[in-house]
Design an enzyme around this catalytic site. Structure first.
Site, PDB file in Angstrom:
ATOM      1  CG  HIS A 186      -1.976  -1.035   1.202  1.00 20.10           C
ATOM      2  ND1 HIS A 186      -1.754  -2.307   1.678  1.00 20.10           N
ATOM      3  CD2 HIS A 186      -3.257  -1.020   0.741  1.00 20.10           C
ATOM      4  CE1 HIS A 186      -2.857  -3.026   1.531  1.00 20.10           C
ATOM      5  NE2 HIS A 186      -3.783  -2.268   0.963  1.00 20.10           N
ATOM      6  CG  ASP A 256      -4.138  -5.364  -4.692  1.00 20.12           C
ATOM      7  OD1 ASP A 256      -5.225  -4.873  -4.310  1.00 20.12           O
ATOM      8  OD2 ASP A 256      -3.341  -5.911  -3.905  1.00 20.12           O
TER       9      ASP A 256
END
Length: 339
Positions: A186, A256
């Site tokens: 992330h 993703d």
């Protein structure tokens, strides 16, 4: 009515704003994804998923996704559904008793299906097929069933079958493997230096075993033995040689979240890179309108193999098996209480 575009989208809140409705009607994402910020009372979630579908044609086969794994990655929580254990806890049951472990994985997914389908959610981003190495970052951590590719393979298969028994479709993640990451994708770009032989003997194994599933989500990870310059999500080499080639996956491959900072460039450049690498879909999760516009300006309408794969998904939703929810929940809760 115009054709769907090659992206899936989140939204900002508990219901769609006028701007979001207009955007979805105009730009026609192929599907949607929900997060914790979208979850209130069950009736509200059902209304939201119905709103989403209404914007793009209203069919029950329009995919609405959620990450409902159990453990810390569980977007819908008590009191609306029970708190489920993480994958590592299920893996521990398997190591003590393989048959019981497989039953636990199947049961938990079957219960997820009961929980989700009544809310209009028909896709669970599960199973996590990442094979965890010692010291793996918590971004995967106990989300993995274990450190052995065989255990991850069979537990992942049981989890997928449980979802399908309940009328949901699974998404395998994170292809071709996220289990060696030592940083959080992330925020940073994970780089894996394992040899291709090591990867083929371990990380890729669960995905090869489950290559016939309809959907998978990519990993934002650089595999230096295959493509030292690009993470799998934007690597044409990884997609063609590993995912489509070695693994043999011909289902729908989505990224993703495109907003994750493992990817370089702005949202527009990331979106173009994902499509150019050979993925079928860009996944945008955050509901930020400026980013959503950047995605849709840089992805094409669904055509060719991507359209074929997308249509196979929409035609592939199974009919629930009619199982007794109360009986299965009692069996599962007794099983995890003993474990």
């Amino acid at each position: 009515m115009s054709e769907s575009k090659s992206f899936l989208s989140g939204c900002k809140g508990l219901s769609l704003s006028a701007d979001e409705k207009a955007f979805f009607r105009s730009e026609r994402p192929w599907g949607f994804i929900l997060f914790g910020r979208n979850i209130g009372e069950p009736a509200q979630v059902a209304d939201l998923t119905a709103e989403m579908r209404d914007c793009v044609g209203g069919g029950a086969d329009i995919p609405v996704l959620i990450d409902q794994e159990g453990g810390r990655v569980q977007r819908i929580r008590p009191p609306h559904v029970q708190q489920y254990p993480n994958a590592a806890a299920l893996g521990a049951i398997y190591r003590a008793d393989a048959e019981k472990g497989l039953r636990a994985a199947w049961l938990m997914s079957r219960l997820h299906a009961f929980d989700l389908l009544r809310l209009g959610i028909n896709v669970d981003c599960l199973p996590v097929l990442d094979v965890a190495v010692p010291g793996v970052h918590d971004v995967i951590g106990n989300r993995a069933y274990g450190q052995e590719p065989e255990i991850v393979s069979v537990m992942g298969k049981a989890a997928a079958e449980g979802l399908k028994a309940g009328g949901l479709l699974p998404i395998m993640k994170h292809m071709p493997g996220h289990g060696r990451t030592m940083v959080d994708s992330h925020h940073d770009l994970p780089v894996v230096h394992a040899s291709r032989a090591e990867l083929e003997a371990c990380d890729f194994v669960p995905f090869r075993r489950m290559k016939d599933e309809l959907m998978a989500m990519s990993a934002h990870i650089v595999f230096t033995a295959i493509d030292a310059d690009n993470p799998a999500t934007t690597s044409a080499t990884v997609v063609s040689e590993i995912i489509r080639g070695h693994i043999g996956f011909d289902g729908l491959l989505m990224s993703d979240d495109v907003s994750m900072n493992a990817l370089k460039g702005d949202i527009a450049a990331r979106s173009r890179g994902i499509i150019a690498a050979g993925l079928d879909m860009v996944l945008h999760c955050h509901g930020i309108m400026e980013e959503m516009i950047a995605v849709t300006e840089n992805v094409p309408p669904l055509t060719g193999d991507s359209l074929r794969r997308a249509n196979a998904v929409r035609a592939g939703f199974p009919t629930p098996d009619g199982a007794d929810e109360a009986a299965l929940r009692e069996e599962f809760n007794a099983m995890i209480a003993v474990a």
